[in-house]
Design an enzyme around this catalytic site. Structure first.
Site, PDB file in Angstrom:
ATOM      1  N   ALA A  63       0.865  -1.187   0.000  1.00 12.05           N
ATOM      2  CA  ALA A  63       0.000   0.000   0.000  1.00 12.05           C
ATOM      3  C   ALA A  63       0.897   1.231   0.000  1.00 12.05           C
ATOM      4  O   ALA A  63       2.078   1.155   0.330  1.00 12.05           O
ATOM      5  CB  ALA A  63      -0.879  -0.023   1.240  1.00 12.05           C
ATOM      6  N   GLY A 104       0.871  -5.233   0.854  1.00  8.72           N
ATOM      7  CA  GLY A 104      -0.311  -5.343  -0.003  1.00  8.72           C
ATOM      8  C   GLY A 104       0.011  -5.946  -1.351  1.00  8.72           C
ATOM      9  O   GLY A 104      -0.859  -6.493  -2.023  1.00  8.72           O
ATOM     10  N   GLU A 107      -0.088  -9.595  -0.725  1.00  9.49           N
ATOM     11  CA  GLU A 107      -1.489  -9.932  -0.479  1.00  9.49           C
ATOM     12  C   GLU A 107      -2.278  -9.965  -1.782  1.00  9.49           C
ATOM     13  O   GLU A 107      -3.149 -10.801  -1.984  1.00  9.49           O
ATOM     14  CB  GLU A 107      -2.093  -8.928   0.501  1.00  9.49           C
ATOM     15  CG  GLU A 107      -1.511  -9.085   1.901  1.00  9.49           C
ATOM     16  CD  GLU A 107      -1.951  -7.989   2.832  1.00  9.49           C
ATOM     17  OE1 GLU A 107      -1.777  -6.793   2.473  1.00  9.49           O
ATOM     18  OE2 GLU A 107      -2.484  -8.290   3.900  1.00  9.49           O
ATOM     19  N   GLU A 127       4.696  -5.106   7.053  1.00  6.04           N
ATOM     20  CA  GLU A 127       3.863  -4.084   7.703  1.00  6.04           C
ATOM     21  C   GLU A 127       4.254  -3.863   9.156  1.00  6.04           C
ATOM     22  O   GLU A 127       4.177  -2.756   9.671  1.00  6.04           O
ATOM     23  CB  GLU A 127       2.389  -4.485   7.632  1.00  6.04           C
ATOM     24  CG  GLU A 127       1.784  -4.391   6.254  1.00  6.04           C
ATOM     25  CD  GLU A 127       1.961  -5.665   5.439  1.00  6.04           C
ATOM     26  OE1 GLU A 127       2.854  -6.484   5.751  1.00  6.04           O
ATOM     27  OE2 GLU A 127       1.219  -5.821   4.451  1.00  6.04           O
TER      28      GLU A 127
HETATM   29  N1  T1G Z   1       4.619   3.593   0.009  1.00  3.29           N
HETATM   30  C1  T1G Z   1       5.023   4.810  -0.403  1.00  3.29           C
HETATM   31  N2  T1G Z   1       6.289   5.084  -0.809  1.00  3.29           N
HETATM   32  C2  T1G Z   1       7.164   4.052  -0.809  1.00  3.29           C
HETATM   33  C3  T1G Z   1       6.797   2.751  -0.389  1.00  3.29           C
HETATM   34  C4  T1G Z   1       5.449   2.545   0.030  1.00  3.29           C
HETATM   35  N3  T1G Z   1       5.007   1.360   0.399  1.00  3.29           N
HETATM   36  N4  T1G Z   1       7.909   1.965  -0.490  1.00  3.29           N
HETATM   37  C5  T1G Z   1       8.893   2.740  -0.952  1.00  3.29           C
HETATM   38  N5  T1G Z   1       8.469   3.982  -1.139  1.00  3.29           N
HETATM   39  C6  T1G Z   1       9.248   5.108  -1.661  1.00  3.29           C
HETATM   40  C7  T1G Z   1      10.340   5.542  -0.706  1.00  3.29           C
HETATM   41  O1  T1G Z   1       9.831   6.464   0.233  1.00  3.29           O
HETATM   42  C8  T1G Z   1      11.335   6.166  -1.658  1.00  3.29           C
HETATM   43  O2  T1G Z   1      10.827   7.445  -2.005  1.00  3.29           O
HETATM   44  C9  T1G Z   1      11.224   5.295  -2.904  1.00  3.29           C
HETATM   45  O3  T1G Z   1       9.933   4.662  -2.823  1.00  3.29           O
HETATM   46  C10 T1G Z   1      12.301   4.227  -2.977  1.00  3.29           C
HETATM   47  O4  T1G Z   1      12.248   3.515  -1.733  1.00  3.29           O
HETATM   48  C11 T1G Z   1      -2.659  -3.230   3.234  1.00  3.29           C
HETATM   49  C12 T1G Z   1      -1.069  -1.930   4.954  1.00  3.29           C
HETATM   50  C13 T1G Z   1      10.313  -1.584  -1.631  1.00  3.29           C
HETATM   51  C14 T1G Z   1      12.259  -2.681  -0.480  1.00  3.29           C
HETATM   52  O5  T1G Z   1       6.406  -1.669   3.939  1.00  3.29           O
HETATM   53  O6  T1G Z   1      10.656  -1.755   2.006  1.00  3.29           O
HETATM   54  O7  T1G Z   1       0.986  -2.786   2.229  1.00  3.29           O
HETATM   55  O8  T1G Z   1      12.769   8.809  -1.164  1.00  3.29           O
HETATM   56  O9  T1G Z   1      14.581   4.135  -1.025  1.00  3.29           O
HETATM   57  O10 T1G Z   1      15.976   0.788  -1.049  1.00  3.29           O
HETATM   58  O11 T1G Z   1      -1.406  -4.929   4.179  1.00  3.29           O
HETATM   59  O12 T1G Z   1      11.132   0.853  -0.254  1.00  3.29           O
HETATM   60  O13 T1G Z   1      12.645   8.157  -3.585  1.00  3.29           O
HETATM   61  O14 T1G Z   1      11.034   9.829  -2.647  1.00  3.29           O
HETATM   62  O15 T1G Z   1      13.296   2.274   0.148  1.00  3.29           O
HETATM   63  O16 T1G Z   1      15.120   0.067  -3.373  1.00  3.29           O
HETATM   64  C15 T1G Z   1       3.949  -2.465   3.073  1.00  3.29           C
HETATM   65  C16 T1G Z   1       8.190  -0.479   2.110  1.00  3.29           C
HETATM   66  C17 T1G Z   1       3.196  -1.173   3.046  1.00  3.29           C
HETATM   67  C18 T1G Z   1       7.464  -1.788   1.810  1.00  3.29           C
HETATM   68  C19 T1G Z   1      12.596  -0.704  -1.970  1.00  3.29           C
HETATM   69  N6  T1G Z   1       5.137  -2.358   2.235  1.00  3.29           N
HETATM   70  N7  T1G Z   1       9.238  -0.208   1.147  1.00  3.29           N
HETATM   71  O17 T1G Z   1      13.776  -0.347  -1.287  1.00  3.29           O
HETATM   72  O18 T1G Z   1      14.124   1.986  -2.231  1.00  3.29           O
HETATM   73  S1  T1G Z   1       1.764  -1.203   4.079  1.00  3.29           S
HETATM   74  C20 T1G Z   1       6.294  -1.926   2.776  1.00  3.29           C
HETATM   75  C21 T1G Z   1      10.427  -0.864   1.222  1.00  3.29           C
HETATM   76  C22 T1G Z   1       0.770  -2.385   3.340  1.00  3.29           C
HETATM   77  C23 T1G Z   1      -1.268  -3.779   3.382  1.00  3.29           C
HETATM   78  C24 T1G Z   1      -0.338  -2.925   4.161  1.00  3.29           C
HETATM   79  C25 T1G Z   1      11.468  -0.425   0.238  1.00  3.29           C
HETATM   80  C26 T1G Z   1      11.637  -1.367  -0.963  1.00  3.29           C
HETATM   81  P1  T1G Z   1      11.890   8.629  -2.376  1.00  3.29           P
HETATM   82  P2  T1G Z   1      13.629   2.986  -1.106  1.00  3.29           P
HETATM   83  P3  T1G Z   1      14.846   0.591  -2.008  1.00  3.29           P
END
Ligand code: T1G
Length: 696
Positions: A63, A104, A107, A127
Site C-alpha cells: 500500500a 499489499g 497480499e 507491515e
Molecule cells: N509507500 C510509499 N512510498 C514508498 C513505499 C510505500 N510502500 N515503499 C517505498 N516507497 C518510496 C520511498 O519512500 C522512496 O521514495 C522510494 O519509494 C524508494 O524507496 C494493506 C497496509 C520496496 C524494499 O512496507 O521496504 O501494504 O525517497 O529508497 O531501497 O497490508 O522501499 O525516492 O522519494 O526504500 O530500493 C507495506 C516499504 C506497506 C514496503 C525498496 N510495504 N518499502 O527499497 O528503495 S503497508 C512496505 C520498502 C501495506 C497492506 C499494508 C522499500 C523497498 P523517495 P527505497 P529501495
C-alpha cells in the site's frame, strides 16, 4: 484502466501492468485500474487467462504508506475491492513477480489463482516494521499457504523471503528463469490449456499448530518486541486464521489492523520510514552530483573502531588495507576481526567459507606506502587532535590525488584536521558508532571545504556498506553525542538530587530506550571519559576540579563491565547490571559532604528532563544548521542511540507531546535549574506559532 495500470492482450493472455513508480505502490487509482483490467479480460472472449505484473523495477511493494499519514479522498476502490474482483473472475489470474512483492503487493498476489516469480524476486509482509499488520487479508492467506508455524514468524519479523524459499513454502508456484513476461504468459497458457482449477486460497484451511505454539512464540519475541504493539496483534490474527472461518478471520484482521493504524507507534514508525529516506537528500548536493568509484579502502588503526570499520568494507566486498603502527597492534587487531567473524559463524549466521573469503580481503601493513592507491582511507587512531593532525599530514603526502581522506573522530573539529592538508575538499568525517560493524548509524561530517562530490560519494558509500548515513555539520559532538551530553548531564544531576542509577535507568528503559545512561556507561567503559578529563585537566594545567562522582568511581578502579564493577556490579562473566550498595553509599556520602538535600525523583521527571534535554539541544542544532532537518536527528537517535523506533526519535516525540508544553516545561526548568535549561530560540518560536519541528 487508468494511466497507472495498462492492459494488453498477448497471445490470448490479458497482461495487466501496474505503472506507479518508483515501487508500484497501491496508491489511489491502482486498485481501480486493476479492477477495470480484470473486467476487460473477463469480458473479452479471446482472453483465456490474465497475468498481473509490475512495470519498471518491481511488482507491487505494498500500500502507499503516504496514504496512511494523509488519507486519500473516500470512495476510491480499495485493496479489498480489487481482491473481490479476482475472486469473482471466471478466468485464471496469475501474478508475475520481479523485484519485490511486499505487504499489499504480496497480499494481491496471494489473492490471485497462481503466482510465478523471477529467481531473484523477494516476498514479504513487512507491515510490522511500520507499526501495522498485513491488512489486505494476508494474515489469513499466508497461514493457508505455508502453515501458521511458518507464516507467523514471517509476519512478525517482516523479513523478505527469496524466490527459492518462496517456492518451497508454496508462496509461489513457479520460478521463471528468463524473460518474466514471456515466462508468465507461457505459464498462464499452460494453466488455461490444462484447465487447472481457479485455486482460491480463501477456501483452504489452516492446520492447527502444536498446542503450545502460540504461547512459545509469544515468549520467544519478548525481548525484541518489548514495547511494540503490532507483533502481538499479528499473533491474534494468526490465531484467528486457525480458529475462524476465512471471512470471520478477515473481520478480526480488520479490527486489529485499525488498533495498530490509530496507534502513536504506527505514526512514529511510518514517519521514521520516510525520515530514513529523506536523510539521503541534501539540498545543495543534488542527486545527480557525480560520485567517485570506491573500489578499495584503507583503514588507519586496527583498534576496536578500526577493526569494526574494516569489517564494514569487507562485508560489502570492498578490499581493505589495514595499517597499524606496529606488528603487535596489527596482529591484535586482526585477531579481534577474526574472532568477531568466528562468533558469527558459530551462531550459524555466516559460513566458514564466507568468513575466509572476507578475511582474504584484508591486507595488513605497517607502511603508509601500501595505502597510497586506495580510493578512501578512514583514519581511526587515538581521539587526540595532535595525533590526528600528524596522521593527516602524512596522508596528504602519500594518498593518490583523488582519494577521500576520512576521519572517524567522534567529536573533534574536522575543519581543523583538514587544515593541515593541501586538500581540505577531500577531507570528510565518517563517525562510526561502536561496535562499528554492528551499529547502523554513520554520521557523515561535512567540513566547510568538503566538496560536493566527496559528500555525495561518502553518502553513497554509507549505503553500500549497509549503514544509515546522516549528514551533519562540524561542532563538538556533531549531533548525536552533543545531544547525549545534555541528556547525560540531566541523568547525573538527578543522581545528586536524589535518584539512584538504577531508578534513572529503569525509567528510561521503560520509556523504550535499549538501556539507561548508567548501564550504557558501564558498557562503553567509564574510564574512556575519565582519561580524557584527566588529560585535559593536566594539559590546561588547571587543578582537577573536585572529582565528580564518575571520577571517584573510576579512581576506585570501577570502569564498568570490563572490571565487573562500575555504576553497577556484575557477576563474573555476566553483563547483567546489579545495583551495588557501595555506589549508593558513595552517592549519599558525596551529597552529605556538599550539604545536598536529596529528594525522591519520580519516573515522569526522569523521562521528561532527559528527553527535553535532547529536544532543546536538538533545536539548537537545527538553528545552527548542524543537522538539515528534525527528522535527521530522529534517524540518528533511532539508529545510533537505542531510541525506540516506534517513537521515531526525540524530535517527533516532542511534536507528539506538543511543543507548547515542551517549551513551557523547559522554561520552568530554566527558572528552577538555571542556564543549562536556556530554551532554544527555535523551540520558542515554533511553540509561540503553534507549530511542530516537522513543519520546518
Ligand atoms: N509507500 C510509499 N512510498 C514508498 C513505499 C510505500 N510502500 N515503499 C517505498 N516507497 C518510496 C520511498 O519512500 C522512496 O521514495 C522510494 O519509494 C524508494 O524507496 C494493506 C497496509 C520496496 C524494499 O512496507 O521496504 O501494504 O525517497 O529508497 O531501497 O497490508 O522501499 O525516492 O522519494 O526504500 O530500493 C507495506 C516499504 C506497506 C514496503 C525498496 N510495504 N518499502 O527499497 O528503495 S503497508 C512496505 C520498502 C501495506 C497492506 C499494508 C522499500 C523497498 P523517495 P527505497 P529501495
Amino acid at each position: 484502466m487508468t494511466d497507472l495500470v495498462n492492459f494488453e492482450i498477448m497471445d490470448s493472455i490479458g497482461v495487466i501492468t501496474v505503472n506507479n513508480p518508483p515501487v508500484n505502490a497501491l496508491s489511489v487509482g491502482v486498485p481501480q485500474g486493476i479492477i477495470d483490467s480484470v473486467q476487460a479480460g473477463t469480458s473479452d472472449p479471446s482472453v483465456k487467462a490474465m497475468v498481473l505484473m509490475g512495470g519498471g523495477r518491481s511488482f507491487i511493494a505494498g500500500a502507499d504508506i503516504n496514504e496512511f499519514l494523509t488519507p486519500p479522498p473516500a470512495g476510491s476502490a480499495s485493496l479489498d475491492d480489487m481482491i473481490s474482483s479476482f475472486e469473482t473472475s471466471t478466468k485464471p489470474i496469475i501474478a508475475a513477480i520481479h523485484g519485490n512483492a511486499l505487504g499489499g503487493g504480496l497480499e494481491t498476489a496471494l489473492a490471485c489463482h497462481y503466482r510465478c516469480g523471477t529467481a531473484d524476486s523477494l516476498y514479504g509482509l513487512p507491515e510490522v516494521l511500520i507499526g501495522i499488520l498485513p491488512g489486505g487479508q494476508g494474515t489469513q492467506r499466508l497461514p493457508r499457504v505455508c502453515g501458521v508455524e511458518k507464516a507467523l514468524p514471517l509476519m512478525v519479523s517482516g523479513e523478505f523471503v527469496p524466490a527459492p524459499k518462496a517456492l518451497t513454502l508454496g508462496i509461489i508456484d513457479h520460478v521463471v528463469e528468463n524473460n518474466l513476461v514471456e515466462g508468465a504468459v507461457a505459464f498462464a497458457k499452460q494453466i488455461s490449456a490444462e484447465n487447472r482449477p481457479l485455486r482460491k486460497i480463501r477456501e483452504e484451511s489452516v492446520a492447527p499448530p502444536a498446542a503450545d505454539f502460540f504461547d512459545n512464540f509469544e515468549k520467544s519475541i519478548g525481548k525484541r518486541a518489548r514495547g511494540y504493539l503490532a507483533p502481538y496483534k499479528i499473533i491474534e490474527c494468526a490465531k484467528a486464521s486457525v480458529e475462524l472461518p476465512f471471512d470471520k478471520g478477515v473481520e478480526r484482521e480488520k479490527e486489529l489492523f485499525q488498533d495498530c493504524l490509530k496507534s502513536d507507534q504506527a505514526k512514529g514508525l511510518m514517519n521514521l520510514f520516510f525520515a530514513e529516506r529523506a536523510c539521503t537528500k541534501i539540498p545543495d548536493v543534488p542527486r545527480e552530483t557525480p560520485t567517485k568509484k570506491i573500489e578499495t579502502a584503507s583503514v588507519l588503526g586496527a583498534g576496536t573502531m578500526g577493526g569494526g570499520i574494516a569489517m564494514n568494507f569487507i562485508n560489502a566486498g570492498i578490499p581493505v588495507t589495514l595499517l597499524e603502527a606496529n606488528q603487535e597492534a596489527l596482529d591484535k587487531g586482526l585477531e579481534i576481526i577474526r574472532k568477531n567473524y568466528a562468533n558469527t559463524v558459530k551462531k550459524g549466521r555466516l559460513t566458514q567459507s564466507d568468513m575466509d573469503q572476507r578475511l582474504g580481503l584484508i591486507t595488513p601493513t605497517l607502511s603508509y606506502e601500501d595505502i597510497a592507491d586506495t580510493d578512501i582511507v578512514v583514519e581511526a587512531v587515538f581521539e587526540e587532535m595532535e595525533i590526528k593532525k600528524e596522521v593527516f599530514r602524512k596522508l596528504d603526502k602519500v594518498m593518490k590525488d583523488d582519494a577521500i581522506l576520512a576521519t572517524n573522530t567522534s567529536t573533534l573539529d574536522v575543519d581543523e584536521i583538514a587544515s593541515v592538508t593541501g586538500r581540505p575538499e577531500a577531507v570528510i568525517g565518517t563517525h562510526f558508532f561502536s561496535p562499528a560493524n554492528v551499529m547502523k548509524l554513520l554520521e557523515i561530517v561535512r567540513g566547510a571545504k568538503t566538496s560536493k562530490e566527496v559528500i555525495a560519494t561518502t553518502m553513497k558509500l554509507g549505503k553500500t556498506i549497509k549503514k544509515v548515513p546522516v549528514l551533519v555539520g562540524v561542532c563538538d559532538g556533531f549531533v548525536g553525542n552533543r545531544m547525549l551530553a545534555r541528556y547525560s548531564k540531566q541523568a547525573n544531576l538527578m543522581i545528586l538530587e536524589g535518584a539512584l542509577p538504577q531508578e534513572v535507568d529503569q525509567a528510561l528503559f521503560d520509556f523504550g530506550l535499549a538501556m539507561g545512561p548508567f548501564a550504557m556507561g558501564d558498557l562503553a567503559g567509564l574510564d574512556v571519559g575519565w582519561r580524557i578529563r584527566k588529560r585535559r585537566a593536566e594539559e590546561n594545567g588547571a587543578f582537577q576540579d573536585e572529582a565528580g562522582l564518575d571520577d571517584q568511581i573510576c579512581e576506585m578502579g570501577r570502569f564498568g563491565q570490563k572490571t565487573s564493577a562500575g555504576w553497577y556490579r556484575y557477576d563474573p562473566g555476566s553483563r547483567v547490571p546489579i545495583p551495588d550498595p557501595k555506589i549508593e553509599e558513595l552517592i549519599k556520602k558525596y551529597c552529605e559532604e556538599r550539604q545536598i538535600q536529596r529528594r525522591p525523583i519520580e519516573k515522569e521527571e526522569i523521562v521528561e528532563r532527559c528527553m527535553y534535554a535532547l529536544v532543546n539541544e536538538g533545536a539548537k542544532i537545527l538553528e545552527e544548521g548542524i543537522a538539515l532537518r528534525a527528522s535527521d536527528i530522529d534517524v540518528i537517535y533511532a539508529n545510533g542511540y537505542g531510541f525506540p523506533r516506534y517513537r521515531a526519535g526525540p524530535m517527533l516525540y516532542a511534536d507528539m507531546v506538543g511543543l507548547d508544553k515542551v517549551y513551557k516545561t523547559i522554561c520552568s526548568y530554566h527558572e528552577r535549574f538555571g542556564e543549562v535549561w536556556e530554551p532554544a530560540r527555535l523551540l520558542k518560536k515554533l511553540a509561540e506559532e503553534g507549530k511542530s519541528f516537522s513543519d520546518i
